[in-house]
Motif scaffolding. Structure first.
Motif, PDB file in Angstrom:
ATOM      1  N   LYS A 198      35.358 101.764 -65.835  1.00 25.88           N
ATOM      2  CA  LYS A 198      35.246 102.809 -64.902  1.00 25.88           C
ATOM      3  C   LYS A 198      36.541 103.507 -64.728  1.00 25.88           C
ATOM      4  CE  LYS A 198      31.163 102.699 -63.322  1.00 25.88           C
ATOM      5  NZ  LYS A 198      30.392 104.036 -63.240  1.00 25.88           N
ATOM      6  N   PRO A 199      36.597 104.692 -64.560  1.00 26.28           N
ATOM      7  CA  PRO A 199      38.094 105.459 -64.603  1.00 26.28           C
ATOM      8  C   PRO A 199      39.266 104.911 -63.887  1.00 26.28           C
ATOM      9  CG  PRO A 199      36.458 107.016 -64.323  1.00 26.28           C
ATOM     10  CD  PRO A 199      35.693 105.784 -64.032  1.00 26.28           C
ATOM     11  N   ALA A 200      38.948 104.356 -62.565  1.00 22.94           N
ATOM     12  CA  ALA A 200      39.792 103.601 -61.830  1.00 22.94           C
ATOM     13  C   ALA A 200      40.399 102.517 -62.507  1.00 22.94           C
ATOM     14  CB  ALA A 200      39.499 103.201 -60.492  1.00 22.94           C
ATOM     15  N   GLU A 201      39.708 101.503 -63.159  1.00 19.78           N
ATOM     16  CA  GLU A 201      40.087 100.557 -64.140  1.00 19.78           C
ATOM     17  C   GLU A 201      40.948 100.957 -65.166  1.00 19.78           C
ATOM     18  OE1 GLU A 201      36.325  98.934 -64.662  1.00 19.78           O
ATOM     19  OE2 GLU A 201      36.356  97.603 -62.893  1.00 19.78           O
ATOM     20  N   VAL A 202      40.473 101.817 -65.845  1.00 16.61           N
ATOM     21  CA  VAL A 202      41.354 102.429 -66.913  1.00 16.61           C
ATOM     22  C   VAL A 202      42.631 102.948 -66.592  1.00 16.61           C
ATOM     23  CG1 VAL A 202      41.300 104.320 -68.740  1.00 16.61           C
ATOM     24  CG2 VAL A 202      39.245 103.307 -68.378  1.00 16.61           C
ATOM     25  N   ILE A 203      42.713 103.535 -65.616  1.00 15.60           N
ATOM     26  CA  ILE A 203      43.876 104.150 -64.945  1.00 15.60           C
ATOM     27  C   ILE A 203      45.064 102.818 -64.628  1.00 15.60           C
ATOM     28  CG2 ILE A 203      45.541 105.142 -63.161  1.00 15.60           C
ATOM     29  CD1 ILE A 203      42.629 107.138 -63.328  1.00 15.60           C
ATOM     30  N   ALA A 204      44.302 101.878 -64.002  1.00 14.61           N
ATOM     31  CA  ALA A 204      45.047 100.680 -63.590  1.00 14.61           C
ATOM     32  C   ALA A 204      45.605  99.871 -64.665  1.00 14.61           C
ATOM     33  CB  ALA A 204      44.301 100.087 -62.570  1.00 14.61           C
ATOM     34  N   HIS A 205      44.733  99.667 -65.500  1.00  9.11           N
ATOM     35  CA  HIS A 205      45.116  98.971 -66.925  1.00  9.11           C
ATOM     36  C   HIS A 205      46.197  99.473 -67.698  1.00  9.11           C
ATOM     37  CE1 HIS A 205      44.556  97.650 -71.042  1.00  9.11           C
ATOM     38  NE2 HIS A 205      44.939  96.511 -70.677  1.00  9.11           N
ATOM     39  N   THR A 206      45.864 100.741 -67.458  1.00  7.59           N
ATOM     40  CA  THR A 206      47.125 101.793 -68.553  1.00  7.59           C
ATOM     41  C   THR A 206      48.432 101.599 -67.834  1.00  7.59           C
ATOM     42  OG1 THR A 206      45.257 103.193 -69.470  1.00  7.59           O
ATOM     43  CG2 THR A 206      47.725 103.965 -69.417  1.00  7.59           C
ATOM     44  N   ASN A 207      48.488 101.688 -66.431  1.00 10.33           N
ATOM     45  CA  ASN A 207      49.632 101.538 -65.656  1.00 10.33           C
ATOM     46  C   ASN A 207      50.325 100.011 -65.801  1.00 10.33           C
ATOM     47  OD1 ASN A 207      49.542 104.241 -64.654  1.00 10.33           O
ATOM     48  ND2 ASN A 207      48.605 103.696 -62.776  1.00 10.33           N
ATOM     49  N   LEU A 208      49.305  99.009 -65.940  1.00 15.74           N
ATOM     50  CA  LEU A 208      49.727  97.627 -66.081  1.00 15.74           C
ATOM     51  C   LEU A 208      50.465  97.220 -67.345  1.00 15.74           C
ATOM     52  CD1 LEU A 208      49.870  94.775 -65.157  1.00 15.74           C
ATOM     53  CD2 LEU A 208      47.508  94.644 -66.274  1.00 15.74           C
TER      54      LEU A 208
ATOM     55  N   GLY B  49      49.347 113.901 -67.114  1.00 17.29           N
ATOM     56  CA  GLY B  49      48.225 114.707 -67.795  1.00 17.29           C
ATOM     57  C   GLY B  49      46.629 113.803 -67.792  1.00 17.29           C
ATOM     58  N   ALA B  50      46.075 114.113 -68.888  1.00 15.97           N
ATOM     59  CA  ALA B  50      44.857 113.775 -68.944  1.00 15.97           C
ATOM     60  C   ALA B  50      44.488 113.588 -70.800  1.00 15.97           C
ATOM     61  CB  ALA B  50      43.800 114.847 -68.447  1.00 15.97           C
ATOM     62  N   GLN B  51      43.770 112.880 -71.134  1.00 13.30           N
ATOM     63  CA  GLN B  51      42.853 111.844 -70.536  1.00 13.30           C
ATOM     64  C   GLN B  51      43.782 110.668 -70.853  1.00 13.30           C
ATOM     65  OE1 GLN B  51      39.368 111.827 -69.471  1.00 13.30           O
ATOM     66  NE2 GLN B  51      38.972 113.782 -70.066  1.00 13.30           N
ATOM     67  N   THR B  52      43.923 109.781 -69.721  1.00 12.33           N
ATOM     68  CA  THR B  52      44.520 108.628 -69.616  1.00 12.33           C
ATOM     69  C   THR B  52      44.316 107.764 -71.160  1.00 12.33           C
ATOM     70  OG1 THR B  52      44.643 108.284 -67.341  1.00 12.33           O
ATOM     71  CG2 THR B  52      44.919 106.282 -68.654  1.00 12.33           C
ATOM     72  N   ASP B  53      43.134 107.549 -71.194  1.00 10.47           N
ATOM     73  CA  ASP B  53      42.791 106.600 -72.509  1.00 10.47           C
ATOM     74  C   ASP B  53      42.705 107.132 -73.809  1.00 10.47           C
ATOM     75  OD1 ASP B  53      40.788 107.911 -71.088  1.00 10.47           O
ATOM     76  OD2 ASP B  53      39.214 106.437 -71.167  1.00 10.47           O
ATOM     77  N   MET B  54      43.163 108.403 -73.930  1.00 11.67           N
ATOM     78  CA  MET B  54      43.158 109.207 -74.988  1.00 11.67           C
ATOM     79  C   MET B  54      44.386 109.718 -75.312  1.00 11.67           C
ATOM     80  SD  MET B  54      39.321 110.937 -75.166  1.00 11.67           S
ATOM     81  CE  MET B  54      37.955 109.732 -74.652  1.00 11.67           C
ATOM     82  N   CYS B  55      44.791 111.022 -74.718  1.00 11.82           N
ATOM     83  CA  CYS B  55      46.069 111.618 -75.290  1.00 11.82           C
ATOM     84  C   CYS B  55      47.178 111.419 -74.730  1.00 11.82           C
ATOM     85  CB  CYS B  55      45.808 113.309 -75.021  1.00 11.82           C
ATOM     86  SG  CYS B  55      44.332 113.859 -76.085  1.00 11.82           S
ATOM     87  N   VAL B  56      46.991 110.753 -73.476  1.00 13.87           N
ATOM     88  CA  VAL B  56      48.139 110.106 -72.573  1.00 13.87           C
ATOM     89  C   VAL B  56      48.611 108.852 -73.126  1.00 13.87           C
ATOM     90  CG1 VAL B  56      48.868 109.299 -70.305  1.00 13.87           C
ATOM     91  CG2 VAL B  56      47.662 111.280 -70.393  1.00 13.87           C
ATOM     92  N   ARG B  57      47.734 108.136 -73.670  1.00 16.19           N
ATOM     93  CA  ARG B  57      48.213 106.739 -74.254  1.00 16.19           C
ATOM     94  C   ARG B  57      48.889 107.043 -75.706  1.00 16.19           C
ATOM     95  NH1 ARG B  57      43.421 102.389 -73.370  1.00 16.19           N
ATOM     96  NH2 ARG B  57      43.702 102.070 -70.888  1.00 16.19           N
ATOM     97  N   SER B  58      48.128 108.069 -76.395  1.00 17.78           N
ATOM     98  CA  SER B  58      48.708 108.303 -77.643  1.00 17.78           C
ATOM     99  C   SER B  58      50.086 108.742 -77.773  1.00 17.78           C
ATOM    100  CB  SER B  58      47.730 109.197 -78.305  1.00 17.78           C
ATOM    101  OG  SER B  58      46.561 108.772 -78.694  1.00 17.78           O
ATOM    102  N   THR B  59      50.116 110.011 -76.741  1.00 20.90           N
ATOM    103  CA  THR B  59      51.446 110.425 -76.807  1.00 20.90           C
ATOM    104  C   THR B  59      52.646 109.676 -75.875  1.00 20.90           C
ATOM    105  OG1 THR B  59      50.472 112.628 -76.213  1.00 20.90           O
ATOM    106  CG2 THR B  59      52.752 112.241 -75.305  1.00 20.90           C
ATOM    107  N   LEU B  60      52.440 108.677 -75.261  1.00 20.43           N
ATOM    108  CA  LEU B  60      53.187 107.484 -74.783  1.00 20.43           C
ATOM    109  C   LEU B  60      53.572 106.669 -76.045  1.00 20.43           C
ATOM    110  CD1 LEU B  60      51.659 106.491 -71.443  1.00 20.43           C
ATOM    111  CD2 LEU B  60      53.859 107.256 -71.770  1.00 20.43           C
ATOM    112  N   HIS B  61      52.723 106.289 -76.750  1.00 17.27           N
ATOM    113  CA  HIS B  61      52.870 105.531 -77.987  1.00 17.27           C
ATOM    114  C   HIS B  61      53.826 106.304 -79.142  1.00 17.27           C
ATOM    115  CE1 HIS B  61      51.319 101.839 -76.663  1.00 17.27           C
ATOM    116  NE2 HIS B  61      50.133 102.358 -76.310  1.00 17.27           N
TER     117      HIS B  61
END
Length: 185
Positions: free
Chosen positions: A150-160, A110-122
């Motif tokens: 940048k978005p690609a970096e946010v996504i890559a960092h979150t995956n990492l 889903g979306a947004q990686t750096d907000m609701c996706v991360r919060s839901t995972l945690h």
């Protein structure tokens, strides 16, 4: 394995894939396409699909922007969890929905990686769930003018960083959509 008793099942969470939430999202169409494929796979395998929908002042309930994107369709019987906070578990019925279905493992998209996706995972991991991020099925918009990468970096960092998460008795991590096995432990 999840620390939740008698919860052997998996579910696919589709977090905030709403018109306004993904209107300016990085690689929007590709990510929505991957999520659509996962939804169909989950349905074919009789894995629960749970839709999460955010509402706030900027995206009021009932507005066009609040609607799930037209490319994705909720099937009869698939629950929609309405939320007002980043974490889809916070002050919602998500826990009850998952408990009814015997779910102890969630695959998050889903979306947004750096907000609701991360919060839901945690939120899932701290509540005892195994929490897996589908690495090619989440996106965010460009918030770099406010200092974010940048978005690609946010996504890559979150995956990492999510690929290294764990907690006692629980698993986390990432999986690419084509490698996802809803039934695997």
């Amino acid at each position: 394995m999840s620390t939740l008793e008698n919860r052997p099942n998996s579910a696919l969470l589709v977090v905030d894939v709403q018109n306004d939430a993904v209107a300016r999202a990085y690689e929007r169409d590709a990510v929505v396409g991957v999520i659509g494929e996962l939804v169909e796979r989950a349905r074919a395998e009789r894995v629960p699909v749970v839709w999460v929908r955010h509402q706030d002042e900027e995206m009021p309930a009932g507005s066009d922007g609040w609607q799930i994107v037209p490319e994705l369709r909720q099937a009869a019987g698939e629950p929609v969890v309405e939320k007002e906070y980043g974490d889809a578990f916070e002050a919602t019925g998500l826990e009850a929905v998952l408990a009814e279905r015997g779910v102890g493992r969630v695959f998050v998209t889903g979306a947004q990686t750096d907000m609701c996706v991360r919060s839901t995972l945690h939120g899932a991991l701290t509540r005892g769930y195994d929490a897996v991020l589908v690495s090619d099925a989440h996106t965010t918009e460009d918030l770099s003018r406010w200092g974010a990468p940048k978005p690609a970096e946010v996504i890559a960092h979150t995956n990492l960083y999510w690929s290294f998460q764990k907690a006692p008795g629980r698993t986390a991590g990432t999986v690419e959509s084509k490698e996802l096995d809803f039934r695997a432990d």
